[in-house]
Design a protein around this motif. Structure first.
Motif, mmCIF file in Angstrom:
data_model
loop_
_atom_site.group_PDB
_atom_site.id
_atom_site.type_symbol
_atom_site.label_atom_id
_atom_site.label_comp_id
_atom_site.label_asym_id
_atom_site.label_seq_id
_atom_site.Cartn_x
_atom_site.Cartn_y
_atom_site.Cartn_z
ATOM 1 N N PHE A 70 -2.511 38.354 31.149
ATOM 2 C CA PHE A 70 -2.629 39.181 29.937
ATOM 3 C C PHE A 70 -2.230 40.631 30.238
ATOM 4 O O PHE A 70 -1.540 41.277 29.441
ATOM 5 N N ILE A 71 -2.630 41.122 31.403
ATOM 6 C CA ILE A 71 -2.253 42.493 31.798
ATOM 7 C C ILE A 71 -0.728 42.593 31.870
ATOM 8 O O ILE A 71 -0.118 43.543 31.365
ATOM 9 N N GLU A 72 -0.125 41.583 32.472
ATOM 10 C CA GLU A 72 1.343 41.610 32.623
ATOM 11 C C GLU A 72 2.032 41.612 31.251
ATOM 12 O O GLU A 72 2.966 42.354 30.992
ATOM 13 N N LYS A 73 1.491 40.771 30.344
ATOM 14 C CA LYS A 73 2.066 40.667 28.994
ATOM 15 C C LYS A 73 1.958 41.997 28.240
ATOM 16 O O LYS A 73 2.891 42.406 27.546
ATOM 17 N N CYS A 74 0.835 42.694 28.383
ATOM 18 C CA CYS A 74 0.620 43.929 27.600
ATOM 19 C C CYS A 74 1.291 45.147 28.232
ATOM 20 O O CYS A 74 1.510 46.146 27.550
ATOM 21 N N ALA A 75 1.560 45.090 29.534
ATOM 22 C CA ALA A 75 2.210 46.185 30.276
ATOM 23 C C ALA A 75 1.602 47.564 29.975
ATOM 24 O O ALA A 75 2.301 48.472 29.504
ATOM 25 N N PRO A 76 0.297 47.737 30.224
ATOM 26 C CA PRO A 76 -0.338 49.021 29.911
ATOM 27 C C PRO A 76 -0.075 50.077 30.983
ATOM 28 O O PRO A 76 0.298 49.749 32.107
ATOM 29 N N ASP A 77 -0.305 51.369 30.622
ATOM 30 C CA ASP A 77 -0.305 52.445 31.622
ATOM 31 C C ASP A 77 -1.656 52.476 32.336
ATOM 32 O O ASP A 77 -1.767 52.951 33.457
ATOM 33 N N ILE A 78 -2.700 52.039 31.611
ATOM 34 C CA ILE A 78 -4.063 52.106 32.149
ATOM 35 C C ILE A 78 -4.918 51.015 31.495
ATOM 36 O O ILE A 78 -4.679 50.656 30.334
ATOM 37 N N VAL A 79 -5.864 50.466 32.249
ATOM 38 C CA VAL A 79 -6.816 49.491 31.702
ATOM 39 C C VAL A 79 -8.180 50.158 31.590
ATOM 40 O O VAL A 79 -8.609 50.844 32.518
ATOM 41 N N LEU A 80 -8.847 49.979 30.441
ATOM 42 C CA LEU A 80 -10.245 50.411 30.337
ATOM 43 C C LEU A 80 -11.128 49.164 30.379
ATOM 44 O O LEU A 80 -11.035 48.310 29.495
ATOM 45 N N ASN A 81 -11.963 49.068 31.406
ATOM 46 C CA ASN A 81 -12.865 47.925 31.518
ATOM 47 C C ASN A 81 -14.218 48.292 30.915
ATOM 48 O O ASN A 81 -15.026 48.973 31.537
ATOM 49 N N ALA A 82 -14.447 47.813 29.664
ATOM 50 C CA ALA A 82 -15.708 48.080 28.964
ATOM 51 C C ALA A 82 -16.473 46.787 28.713
ATOM 52 O O ALA A 82 -17.236 46.672 27.761
ATOM 53 N N VAL A 83 -16.237 45.809 29.587
ATOM 54 C CA VAL A 83 -17.027 44.567 29.537
ATOM 55 C C VAL A 83 -18.395 44.890 30.116
ATOM 56 O O VAL A 83 -18.528 45.763 30.973
ATOM 57 N N SER A 84 -19.449 44.195 29.647
ATOM 58 C CA SER A 84 -20.775 44.481 30.189
ATOM 59 C C SER A 84 -21.153 43.458 31.260
ATOM 60 O O SER A 84 -20.757 42.293 31.185
ATOM 61 N N GLY A 85 -21.901 43.911 32.244
ATOM 62 C CA GLY A 85 -22.497 43.030 33.242
ATOM 63 C C GLY A 85 -21.558 42.581 34.350
ATOM 64 O O GLY A 85 -20.402 43.008 34.441
ATOM 65 N N PHE A 86 -22.085 41.678 35.173
ATOM 66 C CA PHE A 86 -21.341 41.165 36.338
ATOM 67 C C PHE A 86 -20.024 40.522 35.914
ATOM 68 O O PHE A 86 -19.052 40.514 36.685
ATOM 69 N N ALA A 87 -19.975 39.988 34.683
ATOM 70 C CA ALA A 87 -18.747 39.352 34.176
ATOM 71 C C ALA A 87 -17.567 40.315 34.189
ATOM 72 O O ALA A 87 -16.411 39.893 34.169
ATOM 73 N N GLY A 88 -17.847 41.611 34.249
ATOM 74 C CA GLY A 88 -16.767 42.608 34.260
ATOM 75 C C GLY A 88 -16.005 42.680 35.571
ATOM 76 O O GLY A 88 -14.905 43.231 35.625
#
Ligand code: NDP
Ligand code: MG
Length: 368
Positions: A70-88
């Motif tokens: 998914f990261i490759e498909k979206c080709a972002p400049d930056i990722v914001l990880n706002a998932v909660s808990g260990f699953a992040g």
């Protein structure tokens, strides 16, 4: 224009980020996002964005490889990880392994896997930009406003803490979930709000600060600051102390992380100083026993923060379902952490195993 991939878009940080982007369309663009159980709610909340970006449904796809694809498909400049808990954790790992800068709200990633994620990011030259308000404050005092990021030498980090809704109480035995979910200063997701009431959040932030800034345990001090205006402070070798001040609102730390090293005018709330008392005091460790468990962990580190986090996640969920009392959160942390075997962290598989085992053992204790 920064292209952002937002994991955990349906949560509290996710919504604040969408608002920031909608209010500052010349600075930020969202090129992808994820939701877990609140997919429909997320989609209806996107009206203010010029277009709906691709959305990853993490209830269907959430393996490390799914996230990387998914990261490759979206080709972002930056990722914001706002998932909660260990699953992040997998979202942080996938981002760094994909060589994309990481704006990190998910503190649990570093609590559980800082020993692996920080060297991985350093080896790949990937910046980790803190979103947690305290760490953003420290970052703003320490960073060189350039990439690669270099931190100024410091003597001490003061991690400020609102103290939560029960900071003035002497007895915590009859606290209900509804009372614990009412934070005096911040509007956040349910889990972190309960963690703010037990001060477990400050313990997680202590581990987070050790990893992010390479701080030793004696270089960090927790101070209760009920107004939540000073978001943290740094003492430098010459004896001066710098602080970052702003209203208790996550928009600014999110913007700082996403836009670093640029600084622009953001539409964020501003602090008035004409009638404002700022106060600081030491936390009550005998009442908030999470801080005693923290002291035990920071003397050892290794696998203990993983156990702390896993037990806490299970205990908070049980407390919210009224299966255990508020004080049982402390009891479970003590029972589990003080008897946990120490391991040096060497692999992500080992971290998953320790996390899983700690959850299983806590559930067993709960049901006894
Ligand atoms: P919320 O509970 O409001 O949101 C959590 C987000 O994570 C939601 O988008 C949720 O999806 C998603 N999510 C939950 N479980 C999973 C999973 N298993 N896999 C993938 N996605 C999942 O949390 P917050 O926004 O309050 O907090 C997010 C992170 O930021 C936490 O680590 C917290 O400690 C940190 N933080 C938060 C602050 C705040 O002000 N809220 C301040 C500082 C740090 P869905 O809702 O669709 O199920
Ligand atoms: Mg915080």
């Amino acid at each position: 224009m920064k292209k952002i991939l937002l994991f955990g878009a349906s949560g509290s940080i996710g919504k604040s980020t969408i608002k920031l982007v909608a209010d500052n369309p010349d600075l930020f663009q969202i090129v992808g996002m994820s939701a877990h159980s609140r997919m429909a709610e997320l989609v209806t909340g996107l009206i203010r964005l010029p277009q709906t970006p691709p959305i990853l449904n993490t209830q269907e796809k959430s393996s490390l490889q799914d996230i990387k694809d998914f990261i490759e498909k979206c080709a972002p400049d930056i990722v914001l990880n706002a998932v909660s808990g260990f699953a992040g954790l997998n979202f942080s790992r996938a981002t760094i392994e994909s060589q994309i800068p990481l704006a990190l709200a998910n503190k649990e990633s570093l609590v559980a896997a800082g020993d692996l994620l920080i060297p991985l990011a350093q080896k790949n030259n990937i910046p980790i930009l803190p979103v947690d308000s305290e760490h953003s404050a420290i970052f703003q005092c320490l960073a060189n406003d350039q990439i690669p990021i270099k931190y100024k030498p410091f003597e001490k980090l003061y991690l400020t803490c609102s103290g939560g809704p029960f900071r003035d109480l002497e007895d915590l035995s009859s606290i209900t979930p509804a009372q614990a979910l009412k934070h005096p200063n911040w509007d956040m997701g349910a889990k972190i709000t309960i963690d703010s009431a037990t001060l477990a959040n400050k313990c997680l932030e202590f581990f987070e600060a050790m990893h992010l800034f390479g701080a030793k345990k004696d270089q960090i001090e927790i101070v209760i600051h009920p107004q939540s205006v000073v978001h943290s402070m740094v003492e430098f070798p010459d004896g001066s102390t710098l602080a970052q001040l702003s209203p208790p609102d996550m928009t600014l730390p999110i913007a700082v992380a996403l836009n670093y090293p640029q600084k622009n005018h953001y539409k964020t709330p501003r602090q008035s100083f004409s009638h404002l008392d700022l106060s600081f005091r030491v936390p009550n460790k005998s009442l908030f026993r999470t801080l005693q468990v923290l002291d035990y962990c920071i003397d050892r580190m290794g696998s203990l923060p993983i156990v702390f986090n896993a037990v806490n996640e299970v205990a908070v969920e049980a407390f919210m379902k009224e299966q255990i009392t508020f004080l049982d959160i402390f009891n479970l942390l003590e029972k589990m952490v003080y008897t946990s075997a120490f391991e040096v962290m060497e692999s992500f598989e080992q971290i998953e195993r320790i996390d899983k085992q700690a959850r299983k053992d806590t559930l067993k204790l709960l049901n006894e």
